[in-house]
Write a protein that holds these residues in place. Structure first.
Motif, PDB file in Angstrom:
ATOM      1  N   ARG A   1       0.827  -1.209   0.000  1.00 34.24           N
ATOM      2  CA  ARG A   1       0.000   0.000   0.000  1.00 34.24           C
ATOM      3  C   ARG A   1       0.859   1.257   0.000  1.00 34.24           C
ATOM      4  O   ARG A   1       0.496   2.262  -0.607  1.00 34.24           O
ATOM      5  N   HIS A   2       2.014   1.203   0.650  1.00 36.91           N
ATOM      6  CA  HIS A   2       2.931   2.336   0.610  1.00 36.91           C
ATOM      7  C   HIS A   2       3.590   2.448  -0.766  1.00 36.91           C
ATOM      8  O   HIS A   2       3.805   3.554  -1.268  1.00 36.91           O
ATOM      9  N   ALA A   3       3.912   1.311  -1.363  1.00 34.99           N
ATOM     10  CA  ALA A   3       4.495   1.336  -2.706  1.00 34.99           C
ATOM     11  C   ALA A   3       3.547   2.000  -3.693  1.00 34.99           C
ATOM     12  O   ALA A   3       3.966   2.789  -4.554  1.00 34.99           O
ATOM     13  N   GLU A   4       2.269   1.705  -3.576  1.00 38.77           N
ATOM     14  CA  GLU A   4       1.278   2.288  -4.489  1.00 38.77           C
ATOM     15  C   GLU A   4       1.165   3.798  -4.281  1.00 38.77           C
ATOM     16  O   GLU A   4       1.021   4.561  -5.246  1.00 38.77           O
ATOM     17  N   LYS A   5       1.262   4.239  -3.038  1.00 38.50           N
ATOM     18  CA  LYS A   5       1.210   5.678  -2.775  1.00 38.50           C
ATOM     19  C   LYS A   5       2.500   6.371  -3.215  1.00 38.50           C
ATOM     20  O   LYS A   5       2.468   7.515  -3.678  1.00 38.50           O
ATOM     21  N   ILE A   6       3.626   5.678  -3.081  1.00 44.73           N
ATOM     22  CA  ILE A   6       4.887   6.211  -3.606  1.00 44.73           C
ATOM     23  C   ILE A   6       4.802   6.353  -5.119  1.00 44.73           C
ATOM     24  O   ILE A   6       5.232   7.363  -5.694  1.00 44.73           O
ATOM     25  N   ASP A   7       4.223   5.363  -5.777  1.00 42.43           N
ATOM     26  CA  ASP A   7       4.059   5.405  -7.230  1.00 42.43           C
ATOM     27  C   ASP A   7       3.229   6.617  -7.650  1.00 42.43           C
ATOM     28  O   ASP A   7       3.586   7.346  -8.595  1.00 42.43           O
ATOM     29  N   ALA A   8       2.142   6.869  -6.935  1.00 41.90           N
ATOM     30  CA  ALA A   8       1.278   8.002  -7.280  1.00 41.90           C
ATOM     31  C   ALA A   8       1.992   9.331  -7.031  1.00 41.90           C
ATOM     32  O   ALA A   8       1.898  10.262  -7.849  1.00 41.90           O
ATOM     33  N   ALA A   9       2.711   9.426  -5.911  1.00 43.15           N
ATOM     34  CA  ALA A   9       3.436  10.662  -5.599  1.00 43.15           C
ATOM     35  C   ALA A   9       4.547  10.913  -6.614  1.00 43.15           C
ATOM     36  O   ALA A   9       4.768  12.055  -7.043  1.00 43.15           O
ATOM     37  N   ALA A  10       5.242   9.860  -7.008  1.00 45.47           N
ATOM     38  CA  ALA A  10       6.318  10.001  -7.986  1.00 45.47           C
ATOM     39  C   ALA A  10       5.765  10.383  -9.351  1.00 45.47           C
ATOM     40  O   ALA A  10       6.382  11.170 -10.090  1.00 45.47           O
ATOM     41  N   ALA A  11       4.609   9.848  -9.700  1.00 39.38           N
ATOM     42  CA  ALA A  11       3.982  10.192 -10.985  1.00 39.38           C
ATOM     43  C   ALA A  11       3.671  11.684 -11.047  1.00 39.38           C
ATOM     44  O   ALA A  11       3.860  12.326 -12.094  1.00 39.38           O
ATOM     45  N   ARG A  12       3.207  12.230  -9.930  1.00 37.98           N
ATOM     46  CA  ARG A  12       2.891  13.664  -9.909  1.00 37.98           C
ATOM     47  C   ARG A  12       4.143  14.520 -10.096  1.00 37.98           C
ATOM     48  O   ARG A  12       4.072  15.647 -10.608  1.00 37.98           O
ATOM     49  N   LEU A  13       5.290  13.983  -9.702  1.00 36.02           N
ATOM     50  CA  LEU A  13       6.556  14.705  -9.838  1.00 36.02           C
ATOM     51  C   LEU A  13       7.302  14.326 -11.115  1.00 36.02           C
ATOM     52  O   LEU A  13       8.414  14.808 -11.356  1.00 36.02           O
ATOM     53  N   ASN A  14       6.712  13.426 -11.891  1.00 37.20           N
ATOM     54  CA  ASN A  14       7.325  12.957 -13.134  1.00 37.20           C
ATOM     55  C   ASN A  14       8.702  12.358 -12.871  1.00 37.20           C
ATOM     56  O   ASN A  14       9.678  12.651 -13.563  1.00 37.20           O
ATOM     57  N   LYS A  15       8.794  11.503 -11.849  1.00 39.94           N
ATOM     58  CA  LYS A  15      10.047  10.840 -11.526  1.00 39.94           C
ATOM     59  C   LYS A  15       9.783   9.361 -11.277  1.00 39.94           C
ATOM     60  O   LYS A  15       8.643   8.950 -11.062  1.00 39.94           O
ATOM     61  N   VAL A  16      10.837   8.580 -11.349  1.00 43.84           N
ATOM     62  CA  VAL A  16      10.787   7.185 -10.931  1.00 43.84           C
ATOM     63  C   VAL A  16      11.505   7.104  -9.589  1.00 43.84           C
ATOM     64  O   VAL A  16      12.677   7.465  -9.487  1.00 43.84           O
ATOM     65  N   GLN A  17      10.791   6.659  -8.569  1.00 40.90           N
ATOM     66  CA  GLN A  17      11.349   6.617  -7.229  1.00 40.90           C
ATOM     67  C   GLN A  17      12.063   5.292  -6.983  1.00 40.90           C
ATOM     68  O   GLN A  17      11.460   4.222  -7.033  1.00 40.90           O
ATOM     69  N   ASP A  18      13.352   5.366  -6.727  1.00 47.36           N
ATOM     70  CA  ASP A  18      14.112   4.174  -6.368  1.00 47.36           C
ATOM     71  C   ASP A  18      13.825   3.799  -4.919  1.00 47.36           C
ATOM     72  O   ASP A  18      13.782   4.667  -4.029  1.00 47.36           O
TER      73      ASP A  18
END
Length: 229
Positions: A101-118
């Motif tokens: 569930r945290h990974a999915e929220k990280i994915d959404a937050a990173a999408a808004r910043l146009n980045k891929v979060q390692d």
């Protein structure tokens, strides 16, 4: 001895330990965990050559990463769901992911910043109830689920060993290294190529981690504390 001298001493010891372990010193990244110091402490470590810093709270990583954008910032603490957007905006690498569930929220937050979060998957290898992390048997499924997220890239695994016994710590780190190898063998070639980091070892046990194959060690007190001499 000040922060700069302690950082330089620790880096020298890392190089010596790598040599003794038959490893290239460039294969181990020293992360200065700066959670106990302010901007002056970070600046002193930067001037001594530090480039990677670790923080365990959004309230610390947000202002420090803004003050020192030339550094690489690692989030190593407990992930609070509501603080994920701040963490993603500040961290190059998140070490402590263990819930989808945290990974999915990280994915959404990173999408808004146009980045891929390692990220790294935190694994509770020791089985201690006081430690966070997924169980070793759950790690592959979480890595595979994260691989399906467009804005999350899993770079490897992280763990913390029990304190007080170097042999126990070494065994814990070796189990994580074996788990990483087992997971990598099951990944698609593109995902496997990026899955090459092992974050393990702190001020008391980083030497055992280096021998076990750590690519990142998280050292705070040995650098920033007068009490660790």
């Amino acid at each position: 001895m000040g922060i700069a001298q302690r950082y330089e001493r620790t880096l020298k010891e890392v190089h010596e330990t790598c040599e003794a372990a038959g490893r290239d010193a460039r294969s181990v990244r020293l992360i200065a965990v700066s959670k106990t110091v302010g901007e002056a402490g970070v600046r002193a470590a930067l001037e001594a050559g530090a480039r990677d810093f670790g923080e365990n709270r959004p309230d610390q990583i947000v202002p420090k990463s803004a003050a020192f954008p030339q550094a690489t910032w690692h989030f190593i603490g407990n992930i609070q769901s509501r603080r994920i957007p701040e963490i993603v905006a500040s961290a190059t690498l998140i070490h402590s992911l263990f819930q989808l569930r945290h990974a999915e929220k990280i994915d959404a937050a990173a999408a808004r910043l146009n980045k891929v979060q390692d990220v790294l998957i935190e694994v509770n290898v020791s089985g201690e109830e006081s430690k966070s992390g997924c169980k070793p048997k759950e790690a592959y499924a979480l890595v595979a689920a994260c691989a399906a997220l467009e804005h999350v890239r899993v770079r490897g695994l992280m763990t913390m060993a029990p304190q007080g016994d170097a042999q126990v710590a070494r065994a814990c780190f070796e189990r994580l290294a074996q788990l990483e190898a087992d997971i990598r063998a099951q990944l698609a070639p593109e995902d496997a190529a990026a899955f090459n980091e092992l974050s393990m070892g702190m001020s008391e046990d980083w030497r055992e981690a280096v021998y076990a194959g750590a690519t990142m060690i998280r050292v705070g007190r040995a650098i920033f504390s007068d009490d660790f001499e």
